[in-house]
Design a protein around this motif. Structure first.
Motif, PDB file in Angstrom:
ATOM      1  N   GLU A  97      17.537  10.120   4.878  1.00 46.67           N
ATOM      2  CA  GLU A  97      16.864  11.260   4.266  1.00 46.67           C
ATOM      3  C   GLU A  97      16.702  12.327   5.331  1.00 46.67           C
ATOM      4  O   GLU A  97      16.243  12.049   6.442  1.00 46.67           O
ATOM      5  CB  GLU A  97      15.492  10.865   3.733  1.00 46.67           C
ATOM      6  CG  GLU A  97      14.682  12.052   3.203  1.00 46.67           C
ATOM      7  CD  GLU A  97      13.237  11.713   2.898  1.00 46.67           C
ATOM      8  OE1 GLU A  97      12.450  12.659   2.671  1.00 46.67           O
ATOM      9  OE2 GLU A  97      12.886  10.520   2.898  1.00 46.67           O
ATOM     10  N   ILE A  98      17.079  13.548   5.013  1.00 49.66           N
ATOM     11  CA  ILE A  98      16.993  14.654   5.966  1.00 49.66           C
ATOM     12  C   ILE A  98      16.317  15.834   5.287  1.00 49.66           C
ATOM     13  O   ILE A  98      16.635  16.173   4.142  1.00 49.66           O
ATOM     14  CB  ILE A  98      18.387  15.095   6.459  1.00 49.66           C
ATOM     15  CG1 ILE A  98      19.139  13.920   7.089  1.00 49.66           C
ATOM     16  CG2 ILE A  98      18.263  16.226   7.473  1.00 49.66           C
ATOM     17  CD1 ILE A  98      20.531  14.275   7.541  1.00 49.66           C
ATOM     18  N   GLY A  99      15.408  16.488   5.983  1.00 50.71           N
ATOM     19  CA  GLY A  99      14.811  17.711   5.471  1.00 50.71           C
ATOM     20  C   GLY A  99      15.899  18.695   5.097  1.00 50.71           C
ATOM     21  O   GLY A  99      16.890  18.846   5.825  1.00 50.71           O
ATOM     22  N   ASN A 100      15.762  19.360   3.948  1.00 51.72           N
ATOM     23  CA  ASN A 100      16.865  20.198   3.469  1.00 51.72           C
ATOM     24  C   ASN A 100      17.268  21.288   4.463  1.00 51.72           C
ATOM     25  O   ASN A 100      18.460  21.532   4.682  1.00 51.72           O
ATOM     26  CB  ASN A 100      16.548  20.789   2.089  1.00 51.72           C
ATOM     27  CG  ASN A 100      15.288  21.623   2.054  1.00 51.72           C
ATOM     28  OD1 ASN A 100      14.481  21.640   2.987  1.00 51.72           O
ATOM     29  ND2 ASN A 100      15.080  22.323   0.947  1.00 51.72           N
ATOM     30  N   THR A 101      16.309  21.939   5.119  1.00 51.47           N
ATOM     31  CA  THR A 101      16.669  23.013   6.040  1.00 51.47           C
ATOM     32  C   THR A 101      17.264  22.491   7.346  1.00 51.47           C
ATOM     33  O   THR A 101      17.878  23.245   8.096  1.00 51.47           O
ATOM     34  CB  THR A 101      15.444  23.886   6.365  1.00 51.47           C
ATOM     35  OG1 THR A 101      14.428  23.081   6.983  1.00 51.47           O
ATOM     36  CG2 THR A 101      14.884  24.534   5.110  1.00 51.47           C
ATOM     37  N   GLN A 102      17.104  21.198   7.622  1.00 50.14           N
ATOM     38  CA  GLN A 102      17.663  20.612   8.834  1.00 50.14           C
ATOM     39  C   GLN A 102      19.100  20.117   8.633  1.00 50.14           C
ATOM     40  O   GLN A 102      19.825  19.873   9.599  1.00 50.14           O
ATOM     41  CB  GLN A 102      16.795  19.438   9.300  1.00 50.14           C
ATOM     42  CG  GLN A 102      15.376  19.815   9.643  1.00 50.14           C
ATOM     43  CD  GLN A 102      14.485  18.585   9.829  1.00 50.14           C
ATOM     44  OE1 GLN A 102      14.924  17.454   9.610  1.00 50.14           O
ATOM     45  NE2 GLN A 102      13.246  18.810  10.209  1.00 50.14           N
ATOM     46  N   THR A 103      19.525  19.973   7.391  1.00 45.63           N
ATOM     47  CA  THR A 103      20.820  19.375   7.095  1.00 45.63           C
ATOM     48  C   THR A 103      22.000  20.093   7.742  1.00 45.63           C
ATOM     49  O   THR A 103      22.874  19.438   8.324  1.00 45.63           O
ATOM     50  CB  THR A 103      21.023  19.275   5.574  1.00 45.63           C
ATOM     51  OG1 THR A 103      19.940  18.523   5.004  1.00 45.63           O
ATOM     52  CG2 THR A 103      22.334  18.599   5.236  1.00 45.63           C
ATOM     53  N   PRO A 104      22.094  21.431   7.681  1.00 44.77           N
ATOM     54  CA  PRO A 104      23.250  22.094   8.290  1.00 44.77           C
ATOM     55  C   PRO A 104      23.399  21.806   9.783  1.00 44.77           C
ATOM     56  O   PRO A 104      24.522  21.694  10.284  1.00 44.77           O
ATOM     57  CB  PRO A 104      22.965  23.584   8.038  1.00 44.77           C
ATOM     58  CG  PRO A 104      22.108  23.607   6.827  1.00 44.77           C
ATOM     59  CD  PRO A 104      21.225  22.407   6.980  1.00 44.77           C
ATOM     60  N   ALA A 105      22.289  21.679  10.482  1.00 45.75           N
ATOM     61  CA  ALA A 105      22.361  21.423  11.916  1.00 45.75           C
ATOM     62  C   ALA A 105      22.973  20.059  12.196  1.00 45.75           C
ATOM     63  O   ALA A 105      23.818  19.907  13.091  1.00 45.75           O
ATOM     64  CB  ALA A 105      20.968  21.513  12.539  1.00 45.75           C
ATOM     65  N   TYR A 106      22.566  19.047  11.439  1.00 45.40           N
ATOM     66  CA  TYR A 106      23.136  17.715  11.625  1.00 45.40           C
ATOM     67  C   TYR A 106      24.604  17.682  11.201  1.00 45.40           C
ATOM     68  O   TYR A 106      25.421  16.991  11.804  1.00 45.40           O
ATOM     69  CB  TYR A 106      22.337  16.679  10.844  1.00 45.40           C
ATOM     70  CG  TYR A 106      20.985  16.400  11.442  1.00 45.40           C
ATOM     71  CD1 TYR A 106      20.869  15.737  12.664  1.00 45.40           C
ATOM     72  CD2 TYR A 106      19.809  16.796  10.810  1.00 45.40           C
ATOM     73  CE1 TYR A 106      19.626  15.474  13.224  1.00 45.40           C
ATOM     74  CE2 TYR A 106      18.570  16.543  11.358  1.00 45.40           C
ATOM     75  CZ  TYR A 106      18.477  15.882  12.563  1.00 45.40           C
ATOM     76  OH  TYR A 106      17.254  15.634  13.126  1.00 45.40           O
TER      77      TYR A 106
END
Length: 423
Positions: A97-106
Motif C-alpha cells: 500500500e502506497i500513499g497516492n501522492t507518493q506513488t510516482p516517486a516510487y
C-alpha cells in the motif's frame, strides 16, 4: 498520505457475508490450489485494512489460489525510508500500500511493477479518473487506486438552525450568504486557520493550476500565476468569516477540538475529525452534520484534495502472477464495496458509491471526488512541504495584507531551492 482512518459517526455495518468471487480458470496457476505452497506478503498501513474486510479477503484469497496470505501492518512513522529500502532489496514485500501522492516517486525509481497490460483485467476501465491519475507515470500504470478521502463541511446543526437556515447551500455564493447569517447571530461562522494548505490545494485544483511549473528541465515556483492568486483570494474570503489565527494550520490547535466547544458554525474537515470533536465533547455528537463543499455552480462541487492509497506490486517480487490474483480480488467490486461499508472510504469506481449509503460524512465526500485532485505528482514536491512549508508562509502573508504577487515573490527563492534538491 499520513492519516488515521477512524470510521465516521453513523457508519453502516459491513454487509453480512462477503460473496465468493469465483475460482478462476483451471489452466495455468489461476485455479484453486494453483499456487499451493506459496505465501504472498502484503504490506498495509496502520488503519487502512479493517478487521472483517481483511479476514474475509484472506479467506477468499487462500481458497481461490491455494496460497497463504501474510498480511503485515506497517506504521506511518518512517515508512518512506522503510519502503524505499524494502523495494530495493532482493526479497521485497510482494504487494504494498502506497500513499497516492507518493506513488510516482516510487515508480520513477523502478521499484514498482508495470501494470499497464493488467489494468483492464483489474477493472481499470471503470476507475475514477481523478483517483487513478497518481497511479500513472509517463503513460504507464504502476499501481491501482484503492480508496480516497477528502474534506467536507462539518457543521453544527443547532447554530445553522438558530440562524434561520433551512436548506444547505449548493453553491459557493449561497454558502457565503449562510455564513453571513450565522455571523449576524453572534457566532463564529467558520473555523479556518490561515495555513490550511490542503484546503487551498483543493481550490488550486478547481482553478486548474499547480503551485509549481516546469521551466526547461527543472521545476520552479508557480505561485505568481494569476490563477493561484484567484484561489488565494477565494481562500481569504472564506477566512474572513473566521477568528482562527492566520499563522497556524488546522492542527494547531486541532480544529475539531475548537469546533467541539459549540461556538463555531462549521469547518472544512475529514470524516474522522468528527470523532475527535466527540471525544473532546460528547454532547456535540447530536449536533454534527455534513455537506459537500459547494462550488461555483450547483452541478459541480468545490475542488478538493484527494488523499488516499494505491496498491502496487513490487518490481522485485518473484510472485508477479500471484500478486495480480490478489489485486484482482482486493479491487473487485465485492471487496471494494465491503471496504467502503466498513471504513467509510471512497471506492475507486463511481458505481460502488452506493455502499456509502447511511454514512453521512462519506455521502457528503463522494460527489467531489470526480473534480478533485492532488498536490503536484513529482518526486521533488515532498521537499516543498517539509516544515516550515513556504506555501503556508505565502498564505499567511496574503491574509496579513500583502498582495498575492508580493507574497509569492517572498517565498519563490525558497521553493525553487527545495525543488532543486536531489531526491
Amino acid at each position: 498520505m499520513k492519516r488515521k482512518l477512524i470510521a465516521a459517526v453513523g457508519v453502516a455495518a459491513m454487509m453480512a457475508g462477503v460473496a465468493a468471487c469465483g475460482s478462476g480458470d483451471e489452466d495455468g496457476k489461476s485455479g484453486a490450489d494453483g499456487f499451493k505452497g506459496e505465501t504472498l506478503t502484503v504490506w498495509f498501513m496502520d488503519g487502512s485494512n479493517p478487521e472483517k474486510w481483511t479476514k474475509d479477503l484472506k479467506a477468499e484469497f487462500e481458497k481461490k489460489t491455494g496460497a497463504k496470505l501474510d498480511v503485515q501492518v506497517q506504521q506511518w512513522n518512517g515508512i518512506q525510508q522503510k519502503l524505499t529500502t524494502a523495494l530495493s532489496e532482493s526479497s521485497p514485500p510482494d504487494v504494498v500500500e502506497i500513499g497516492n501522492t507518493q506513488t510516482p516517486a516510487y515508480a520513477a525509481t523502478g521499484g514498482l511493477a508495470d501494470l499497464t497490460d493488467f489494468r483492464k483485467e483489474a477493472g481499470g476501465e471503470d476507475w475514477v479518473e481523478s483517483m487513478n491519475k497518481p497511479a500513472v507515470l509517463d503513460g504507464k500504470q504502476y499501481a491501482a487506486p484503492w480508496f480516497v478521502l477528502n474534506r467536507v463541511v462539518v457543521y453544527n446543526k443547532k447554530i445553522w438552525a438558530d440562524a434561520g437556515i433551512k436548506e444547505l447551500p449548493r453553491t459557493r455564493d449561497a454558502f457565503f450568504e449562510d455564513l453571513g447569517k450565522i455571523r449576524a447571530k453572534g457566532k463564529e461562522p467558520l473555523y479556518l486557520p490561515g495555513q490550511n494548505w490542503y484546503f487551498l490545494d483543493g481550490l488550486l485544483v478547481e482553478k486548474g493550476v499547480d503551485p509549481v511549473k516546469k521551466d526547461g528541465k527543472k521545476w520552479v515556483s508557480n505561485l505568481a500565476d494569476p490563477k493561484v492568486a484567484e484561489a488565494m483570494k477565494l481562500y481569504k474570503k472564506f477566512q474572513s468569516y473566521s477568528k482562527a489565527p492566520k499563522d497556524k494550520d488546522e492542527a494547531t490547535p486541532q480544529q475539531a477540538e475548537v469546533f467541539a466547544k459549540g461556538n463555531v458554525g462549521a469547518f472544512f474537515g475529514m470524516s474522522w475529525e468528527a470523532a475527535t470533536a466527540i471525544k473532546a465533547n460528547p454532547e456535540i455528537e447530536k449536533q454534527i452534520g455534513y455537506f459537500t463543499i459547494p462550488g461555483e455552480t450547483a452541478d459541480k462541487p468545490s475542488g478538493v484534495f484527494l488523499g488516499g492509497s494505491n496498491l502496487a506490486i513490487a518490481a522485485g517480487s518473484e510472485k508477479q502472477e500471484l500478486a495480480k490474483e490478489f489485486l484482482k480480488l482486493a479491487l473487485s467490486d465485492t471487496f471494494e464495496g465491503a471496504l467502503s461499508e466498513e471504513s467509510g472510504v471512497i471506492p475507486n469506481k463511481r458505481s460502488l458509491q452506493s455502499h456509502l449509503e447511511g454514512n453521512a460524512a462519506a455521502e457528503a465526500a463522494a460527489p467531489a471526488v470526480a473534480s478533485g485532485g492532488t498536490t503536484p505528482l513529482i518526486p521533488e514536491w515532498a521537499a516543498v512541504e517539509n516544515a516550515p512549508n513556504p506555501i503556508k508562509t505565502y498564505m499567511t502573508a496574503v491574509l496579513s495584507g500583502r498582495t498575492p504577487a508580493q507574497a509569492a515573490e517572498s517565498v519563490e527563492a525558497e521553493i525553487n531551492k527545495r525543488l532543486a534538491q536531489k531526491q
